[in-house]
Design a protein around this motif. Structure first.
Motif, PDB file in Angstrom:
ATOM      1  N   GLY A 281     -20.016  22.556  44.927  1.00 38.83           N
ATOM      2  CA  GLY A 281     -19.701  21.948  46.205  1.00 38.83           C
ATOM      3  C   GLY A 281     -19.877  20.439  46.150  1.00 38.83           C
ATOM      4  O   GLY A 281     -20.314  19.874  45.142  1.00 38.83           O
ATOM      5  N   ALA A 282     -19.544  19.779  47.236  1.00 35.14           N
ATOM      6  CA  ALA A 282     -19.695  18.329  47.301  1.00 35.14           C
ATOM      7  C   ALA A 282     -21.174  17.958  47.264  1.00 35.14           C
ATOM      8  O   ALA A 282     -22.039  18.718  47.732  1.00 35.14           O
ATOM      9  N   ASP A 283     -21.459  16.813  46.686  1.00 33.27           N
ATOM     10  CA  ASP A 283     -22.832  16.330  46.609  1.00 33.27           C
ATOM     11  C   ASP A 283     -23.439  16.273  48.017  1.00 33.27           C
ATOM     12  O   ASP A 283     -22.840  15.749  48.959  1.00 33.27           O
ATOM     13  N   GLY A 284     -24.630  16.860  48.149  1.00 38.75           N
ATOM     14  CA  GLY A 284     -25.310  16.849  49.436  1.00 38.75           C
ATOM     15  C   GLY A 284     -24.961  18.003  50.338  1.00 38.75           C
ATOM     16  O   GLY A 284     -25.457  18.088  51.466  1.00 38.75           O
ATOM     17  N   SER A 285     -24.109  18.929  49.863  1.00 33.91           N
ATOM     18  CA  SER A 285     -23.683  20.051  50.702  1.00 33.91           C
ATOM     19  C   SER A 285     -24.616  21.253  50.610  1.00 33.91           C
ATOM     20  O   SER A 285     -24.335  22.300  51.164  1.00 33.91           O
ATOM     21  N   GLY A 286     -25.733  21.089  49.926  1.00 29.44           N
ATOM     22  CA  GLY A 286     -26.647  22.207  49.719  1.00 29.44           C
ATOM     23  C   GLY A 286     -26.529  22.724  48.302  1.00 29.44           C
ATOM     24  O   GLY A 286     -25.536  22.477  47.614  1.00 29.44           O
ATOM     25  N   GLY A 287     -27.524  23.428  47.855  1.00 25.98           N
ATOM     26  CA  GLY A 287     -27.507  23.896  46.479  1.00 25.98           C
ATOM     27  C   GLY A 287     -28.295  22.964  45.575  1.00 25.98           C
ATOM     28  O   GLY A 287     -28.937  22.005  46.022  1.00 25.98           O
ATOM     29  N   CYS A 288     -28.223  23.240  44.302  1.00 27.32           N
ATOM     30  CA  CYS A 288     -28.991  22.481  43.325  1.00 27.32           C
ATOM     31  C   CYS A 288     -28.155  21.291  42.844  1.00 27.32           C
ATOM     32  O   CYS A 288     -27.040  21.468  42.375  1.00 27.32           O
ATOM     33  N   PRO A 289     -28.672  20.057  42.943  1.00 24.53           N
ATOM     34  CA  PRO A 289     -27.890  18.892  42.520  1.00 24.53           C
ATOM     35  C   PRO A 289     -27.706  18.859  41.005  1.00 24.53           C
ATOM     36  O   PRO A 289     -28.608  19.191  40.252  1.00 24.53           O
ATOM     37  N   ALA A 290     -26.501  18.464  40.580  1.00 25.48           N
ATOM     38  CA  ALA A 290     -26.189  18.395  39.148  1.00 25.48           C
ATOM     39  C   ALA A 290     -25.171  17.300  38.925  1.00 25.48           C
ATOM     40  O   ALA A 290     -24.477  16.866  39.850  1.00 25.48           O
ATOM     41  N   ARG A 291     -25.084  16.863  37.680  1.00 22.37           N
ATOM     42  CA  ARG A 291     -24.105  15.847  37.318  1.00 22.37           C
ATOM     43  C   ARG A 291     -23.160  16.417  36.262  1.00 22.37           C
ATOM     44  O   ARG A 291     -23.597  17.116  35.347  1.00 22.37           O
ATOM     45  N   VAL A 292     -21.866  16.128  36.402  1.00 17.42           N
ATOM     46  CA  VAL A 292     -20.860  16.622  35.467  1.00 17.42           C
ATOM     47  C   VAL A 292     -20.950  15.832  34.160  1.00 17.42           C
ATOM     48  O   VAL A 292     -20.860  14.599  34.148  1.00 17.42           O
ATOM     49  N   VAL A 293     -21.137  16.540  33.058  1.00 17.11           N
ATOM     50  CA  VAL A 293     -21.285  15.926  31.735  1.00 17.11           C
ATOM     51  C   VAL A 293     -19.954  15.909  30.979  1.00 17.11           C
ATOM     52  O   VAL A 293     -19.604  14.929  30.328  1.00 17.11           O
ATOM     53  N   ARG A 294     -19.210  17.007  31.094  1.00 16.73           N
ATOM     54  CA  ARG A 294     -17.971  17.149  30.314  1.00 16.73           C
ATOM     55  C   ARG A 294     -17.102  18.199  30.974  1.00 16.73           C
ATOM     56  O   ARG A 294     -17.606  19.092  31.656  1.00 16.73           O
ATOM     57  N   THR A 295     -15.786  18.106  30.762  1.00 13.68           N
ATOM     58  CA  THR A 295     -14.878  19.134  31.280  1.00 13.68           C
ATOM     59  C   THR A 295     -13.895  19.549  30.195  1.00 13.68           C
ATOM     60  O   THR A 295     -13.565  18.761  29.299  1.00 13.68           O
ATOM     61  N   GLU A 296     -13.466  20.808  30.278  1.00 14.67           N
ATOM     62  CA  GLU A 296     -12.393  21.335  29.425  1.00 14.67           C
ATOM     63  C   GLU A 296     -11.317  21.870  30.353  1.00 14.67           C
ATOM     64  O   GLU A 296     -11.527  22.879  31.033  1.00 14.67           O
ATOM     65  N   PHE A 297     -10.178  21.209  30.396  1.00 16.89           N
ATOM     66  CA  PHE A 297      -9.105  21.550  31.333  1.00 16.89           C
ATOM     67  C   PHE A 297      -8.083  22.447  30.649  1.00 16.89           C
ATOM     68  O   PHE A 297      -7.576  22.129  29.577  1.00 16.89           O
ATOM     69  N   PHE A 298      -7.780  23.600  31.261  1.00 14.43           N
ATOM     70  CA  PHE A 298      -6.831  24.555  30.699  1.00 14.43           C
ATOM     71  C   PHE A 298      -5.591  24.736  31.566  1.00 14.43           C
ATOM     72  O   PHE A 298      -4.759  25.592  31.286  1.00 14.43           O
ATOM     73  N   GLY A 299      -5.450  23.946  32.619  1.00 15.82           N
ATOM     74  CA  GLY A 299      -4.313  24.084  33.512  1.00 15.82           C
ATOM     75  C   GLY A 299      -4.645  24.972  34.685  1.00 15.82           C
ATOM     76  O   GLY A 299      -4.910  24.503  35.801  1.00 15.82           O
ATOM     77  N   HIS A 300      -4.652  26.293  34.473  1.00 15.82           N
ATOM     78  CA  HIS A 300      -4.953  27.223  35.564  1.00 15.82           C
ATOM     79  C   HIS A 300      -6.423  27.193  35.950  1.00 15.82           C
ATOM     80  O   HIS A 300      -6.794  27.498  37.086  1.00 15.82           O
ATOM     81  N   ASP A 301      -7.302  26.850  34.999  1.00 19.84           N
ATOM     82  CA  ASP A 301      -8.712  26.718  35.321  1.00 19.84           C
ATOM     83  C   ASP A 301      -9.353  25.701  34.379  1.00 19.84           C
ATOM     84  O   ASP A 301      -8.669  25.109  33.532  1.00 19.84           O
ATOM     85  N   ALA A 302     -10.641  25.491  34.541  1.00 22.15           N
ATOM     86  CA  ALA A 302     -11.343  24.526  33.696  1.00 22.15           C
ATOM     87  C   ALA A 302     -12.794  24.953  33.561  1.00 22.15           C
ATOM     88  O   ALA A 302     -13.359  25.622  34.441  1.00 22.15           O
ATOM     89  N   LEU A 303     -13.412  24.569  32.450  1.00 19.20           N
ATOM     90  CA  LEU A 303     -14.844  24.741  32.258  1.00 19.20           C
ATOM     91  C   LEU A 303     -15.512  23.392  32.476  1.00 19.20           C
ATOM     92  O   LEU A 303     -15.089  22.376  31.913  1.00 19.20           O
ATOM     93  N   VAL A 304     -16.529  23.399  33.319  1.00 16.22           N
ATOM     94  CA  VAL A 304     -17.226  22.167  33.677  1.00 16.22           C
ATOM     95  C   VAL A 304     -18.670  22.263  33.176  1.00 16.22           C
ATOM     96  O   VAL A 304     -19.413  23.157  33.587  1.00 16.22           O
ATOM     97  N   GLU A 305     -19.043  21.330  32.311  1.00 14.33           N
ATOM     98  CA  GLU A 305     -20.401  21.290  31.786  1.00 14.33           C
ATOM     99  C   GLU A 305     -21.259  20.423  32.702  1.00 14.33           C
ATOM    100  O   GLU A 305     -20.902  19.283  33.008  1.00 14.33           O
ATOM    101  N   LEU A 306     -22.399  20.968  33.146  1.00 15.74           N
ATOM    102  CA  LEU A 306     -23.248  20.312  34.144  1.00 15.74           C
ATOM    103  C   LEU A 306     -24.670  20.193  33.633  1.00 15.74           C
ATOM    104  O   LEU A 306     -25.152  21.078  32.920  1.00 15.74           O
TER     105      LEU A 306
END
Length: 345
Positions: A281-306
């Motif tokens: 979710g958006a930063d500050g929307s609740g949940g555990c805060p994290a920062r995006v380290v890396r992404t792997e984009f596949f078109g239909h979906d993506a893997l996001v390293e946090l």
């Protein structure tokens, strides 16, 4: 159709044990995928079932008949099995029709109606019967190999990684055609593969093999969501692991206190969370805060390293819809959807 049952199967190549006390049941008319890395014993298992290799111990039953066991050995040609190898292994000098009918009694080899029926079953036009293998694509050759395996109406069909040599797009189309043909014949099938997606999408049952042992077997959704151990979890796809501690229906971990109904007592556990369970979710929307380290984009979906922004925050991998992939360096709020699976430490 026949069911297949393996009980206590052990087998070895000269001086090298390969299979260790393998038990496996394949109900009649269903497909079981044996999934595992190269060298784990999958093909050896198929060779034992097919009669190409004698087990050192244990018993193989086809439809209640013992075909391998103490004092019993039925040769391959009398087991009534169909076999499709990785490369298809069609005879290059024979037509498609002759390849399909090869091995049938001589009086049945000129049955054009049966050839046409089998070609239709595997999704090939009838005029393919007069062609030779070198006039076919790789996917078409594998369909012909399946038609040949089905021609004798086998008790069980054995598939030895039959799609691995095909390019990705052709692999999916061929796999779908083969699955439809096998379902139409109500065949009992054993597929060996190292492809996670193939095992989960193709089979009614997935049996996970490691170092010559079946570690878990069950419906695809069940083994994916509730693997028996960390190694089995990784065999089935991307997995996030977190240390946790149970107590009063919750598990406390780096992502906070997660509800896990039915847990009792206090113990140290390892949580398995699949990437698609992590919602960003958006930063500050609740949940555990994290920062995006890396992404792997596949078109239909993506893997996001946090990386979680907690003390010694662990790195997790989340799966998102492709267009919703957050930018590297951005901050997000991580929550868990669905129940995490607990593995005792």
């Amino acid at each position: 159709m026949s069911d297949l049952r393996l009980s206590g199967i052990s087998a070895s190549h000269p001086r090298t044990p390969v299979l260790h006390d393998v038990d496996l049941a394949v109900p009649s008319g269903t497909t079981t995928a044996v999934l595992g890395p190269s060298g784990c014993g999958k093909t050896t298992l198929l060779r034992v079932v097919g009669g190409f290799m004698r087990p050192d111990a244990g018993e193989v039953r086809l439809g209640g008949d013992v075909v391998a066991g103490p004092g019993t050995w039925v040769p391959p040609e009398r087991r009534g099995l169909g076999y499709v190898a990785q490369e298809g292994n069609l005879f290059p000098h024979l037509t498609v029709a002759a390849n399909i009918t090869y091995g049938l009694p001589r009086r049945e080899r000129k049955d054009a109606a049966r050839v046409g029926e089998l070609l239709e079953l595997v999704g090939l036009p009838g005029d393919h019967g007069s062609r030779r293998p070198d006039q076919l694509s790789g996917g078409q050759q594998q369909r012909v190999a399946l038609a040949r395996a089905l021609a004798r109406r086998p008790r069980v069909v054995l598939l030895d990684e039959p799609f691995s040599a095909l390019d990705p797009e052709l692999r999916v189309a061929t796999r779908d055609a083969v699955a439809s043909a096998l379902a139409a014949e109500r065949a009992t099938v054993v597929l060996v593969t190292h492809d996670q997606a193939e095992a989960l999408s193709f089979a009614d049952q997935v049996a996970i093999m490691h170092e010559g042992r079946i570690t878990q077997a069950g419906p695809p959704a069940e083994v994916y969501r509730a693997p028996s151990d960390r190694r089995s979890a990784v065999s089935l796809g991307e997995a996030c692991f977190l240390a946790g501690r149970t107590g009063d229906g919750i598990v406390t971990c780096a992502l906070g206190a997660l509800p896990v109904p039915g847990t009792t007592g206090t113990r140290e556990v390892e949580l398995l969370i699949r990437p698609e369970q992590l919602h960003l979710g958006a930063d500050g929307s609740g949940g555990c805060p994290a920062r995006v380290v890396r992404t792997e984009f596949f078109g239909h979906d993506a893997l996001v390293e946090l990386r979680l922004e907690t003390a010694d925050g662990p790195v997790l991998r989340a799966r998102t819809v492709g267009p919703a992939t957050p930018a590297v360096g951005s901050r997000v709020a991580v929550t868990v959807e669905g129940r995490p699976h607990l593995i005792d430490r």
